[in-house]
Design a protein around this motif. Structure first.
Motif, PDB file in Angstrom:
ATOM      1  N   SER A 137       0.848  -1.211   0.000  1.00 11.53           N
ATOM      2  CA  SER A 137       0.000   0.000   0.000  1.00 11.53           C
ATOM      3  C   SER A 137       0.870   1.242   0.000  1.00 11.53           C
ATOM      4  CB  SER A 137      -0.898   0.041   1.230  1.00 11.53           C
ATOM      5  OG  SER A 137      -1.529  -1.167   1.377  1.00 11.53           O
ATOM      6  N   ARG A 138       1.954   1.202   0.799  1.00 13.76           N
ATOM      7  CA  ARG A 138       2.855   2.362   0.847  1.00 13.76           C
ATOM      8  C   ARG A 138       3.501   2.580  -0.517  1.00 13.76           C
ATOM      9  NH1 ARG A 138       3.564   0.515   6.271  1.00 13.76           N
ATOM     10  NH2 ARG A 138       5.131  -1.023   5.730  1.00 13.76           N
ATOM     11  N   GLN A 139       3.947   1.490  -1.126  1.00 12.76           N
ATOM     12  CA  GLN A 139       4.603   1.618  -2.438  1.00 12.76           C
ATOM     13  C   GLN A 139       3.649   2.175  -3.493  1.00 12.76           C
ATOM     14  OE1 GLN A 139       6.994  -1.592  -4.076  1.00 12.76           O
ATOM     15  NE2 GLN A 139       7.078  -2.517  -2.065  1.00 12.76           N
ATOM     16  N   VAL A 140       2.424   1.666  -3.489  1.00  7.46           N
ATOM     17  CA  VAL A 140       1.431   2.128  -4.475  1.00  7.46           C
ATOM     18  C   VAL A 140       1.206   3.627  -4.311  1.00  7.46           C
ATOM     19  CG1 VAL A 140      -1.025   1.982  -5.094  1.00  7.46           C
ATOM     20  CG2 VAL A 140       0.302  -0.100  -4.768  1.00  7.46           C
ATOM     21  N   GLU A 141       1.147   4.057  -3.052  1.00 10.64           N
ATOM     22  CA  GLU A 141       0.905   5.478  -2.782  1.00 10.64           C
ATOM     23  C   GLU A 141       2.093   6.325  -3.272  1.00 10.64           C
ATOM     24  OE1 GLU A 141       1.172   9.026  -0.727  1.00 10.64           O
ATOM     25  OE2 GLU A 141       2.026   7.408   0.514  1.00 10.64           O
ATOM     26  N   VAL A 142       3.311   5.888  -2.965  1.00 12.08           N
ATOM     27  CA  VAL A 142       4.502   6.646  -3.377  1.00 12.08           C
ATOM     28  C   VAL A 142       4.616   6.680  -4.908  1.00 12.08           C
ATOM     29  CG1 VAL A 142       7.047   6.691  -3.341  1.00 12.08           C
ATOM     30  CG2 VAL A 142       5.787   6.139  -1.263  1.00 12.08           C
TER      31      VAL A 142
END
Ligand code: FAD
Length: 430
Positions: A137-142
């Protein structure tokens, strides 16, 4: 037991270039007839240059005919690490380049009418641990915020729509990635280069490149057992097979073995169950597995089962480990016959990044770390522009190119068993 044979090579005929004496002079001599070298050769010939590709074995003999055929977006290094190491601007340019690489492959396949089953099937990364899934989720957001590129998280309870396995904690999908048949692709690239007027000299190992004067002009002299030739520029595309001809480069590349098995042709229904959307799939471990269906419905399952480059022994040993791994992921394949097994050598740099530029006056591009189908093609095109126009527009040429820590490496990867053990421990604890 399966044949030790690369399945992809059974699906195509690699072209045999006409045997000719080496020319005395060319504008560019390229070392290595894989995606990098052939892509550059094609672009250079189209700009009107006289080009020769020197290959110690045969066209596509290296990783380019042996890989999984996954045409992947992104870089090996995670996005947060990328930004922390190189800052926002350079990271944005590198990530944008990684997206452009897929378009470059698609453009060449279309322009040159290469029949290689190129299809935008997208890729799926699956999480081996809950912590890995949480990080998606963090990667998708970044990636959406910094690089304006959409990825999608797939929670565990929806994962069956993407993969016929219950062992993963969830997944992350990128629709922009593609799949192709690499042997057909490299064969098509070589045919296109030959049509454009490139000379390809097989069984011609470059043993050294020297700066020397030719009729009063400073040029490069390329030495091979078949004789020497003179050239204005040399471009190295030897990836994991980089040898001692260019020592300065050999010392920066770690050759790592990667192995693949392919099953018998599976019934349609089983193939659709294993990979409902025909994705290019890999997992979140360091010692990762990757898998996909071939166009004729075989399960192709690969991994870094042994760290060492391919030999008869490592291929056999890896095939057994991979078969066990495949059944862990897909118990449905318990009785499926493995019909093919093979291996090849990946090129990793010490920072896991691709690198391009000039070393001792010689152009190079390598270090694709398992993302080379698309990136090698793109680098070949970009480096050709650099050689013709004299301008580098290549973010991978702007980053530092580190050697081994403390300089403890002469090109013989003595530390691979230690690195292998280290990554196994890392997979266990992280
Ligand atoms: C098993 C496996 C699976 C992979 N899966 C994927 C995947 O699914 N997706 C992906 O993106 N990447 C994958 N890769 C990586 C990808 O295949 C490579 O990054 C890419 O093919 C590199 O292309 P290249 O042209 O730079 O090098 P190569 O195709 O390795 O070609 C280098 C050539 O240089 C020649 N050579 C070396 N030294 C000399 C010399 N002195 N003189 C003349 N010739 C020389 C060699 O004979 C060789 O043919 C995989 C690799 C392997 C091994």
């Amino acid at each position: 037991m399966a044949q030790e044979l690369n399945y992809w090579l059974t699906t195509t005929q690699i072209p045999t270039p006409p045997a000719q004496p080496l020319p005395e002079f060319v504008d560019v001599a390229i070392i290595g007839a894989g995606f990098t070298g052939l892509s550059a050769a094609l672009a250079l010939a189209k700009r009107g240059l006289k080009v020769i590709v020197l290959e110690s074995e045969t066209i596509g003999w290296g990783a380019s005919s042996r890989n999984g055929g996954m045409v992947l977006t992104g870089l090996k290094l995670g996005v947060n690490k990328l930004i922390s190491m190189y800052g926002r601007d350079l990271s944005r340019r590198m990530y944008a380049a990684s997206l452009e690489t897929i378009d470059t492959v698609e453009r060449i396949v279309t322009e040159e009418k290469i029949d290689c089953n190129f299809a935008r099937t997208g890729h799926l990364e699956v999480a081996c641990k809950k912590a890995h899934f949480d990080d998606y989720s963090r990667q998708v957001e970044v990636i959406a915020r910094e690089f304006n590129h959409p990825l999608r998280v797939v929670p565990r309870n929806e994962l069956r729509s993407e993969i016929g396995s219950d062992i993963y904690f969830g997944g992350m999908v990128d629709e922009a990635s593609a799949g192709l048949n690499p042997a057909r692709y490299v064969a098509g690239l070589a045919s296109a280069a030959l049509r454009a007027g490139v000379a390809i000299a097989e069984q011609t190992r470059v043993t050294a490149v020297r700066k020397a004067s030719y009729q009063g002009q400073p040029l490069l002299r390329v030495l091979t057992p078949r004789g020497t030739l003179w050239t204005q520029n040399v471009f190295i595309g030897t990836s994991g097979y980089t040898g001692a001809a260019i020592r300065a480069l050999q010392k920066k590349i770690i050759p790592i073995g990667s192995y693949i098995i392919a099953t018998e042709v599976l019934p349609d229904a089983l193939a659709r169950e294993l990979s409902p959307r025909n994705r290019q799939i890999y997992d979140s471990k360091n010692y990762l597995y990757y898998c996909r269906l071939t166009p004729d419905n075989r399960m192709l399952f690969g991994g870094r089962a042994a760290f060492f480059p391919e030999t008869f022994k490592t291929i056999r040993k890896s095939a057994e480990l991979l078969r066990r791994g495949m059944i862990e992921v897909y118990p449905q394949l318990r009785d499926a016959k493995v019909e093919y097994l093979w291996g090849g050598t990946l090129d990793f740099c010490f920072d896991m990044m691709p690198h391009a530029g000039k070393i001792e006056g010689i152009y190079f591009a390598l270090g694709y770390a398992g993302h080379g189908v698309a990136m090698a093609t793109w680098q070949g095109q970009r480096m050709a522009e650099w050689m013709v126009d004299g301008k580098a527009d290549n973010p991978f040429a702007e980053i530092p190119f580190p050697g081994a820590p403390l300089g403890l490496y002469n090109g013989r990867p003595w530390f691979l068993p230690l690195a292998g053990a280290y990554y196994k421990v890392l997979d266990w604890i992280s």
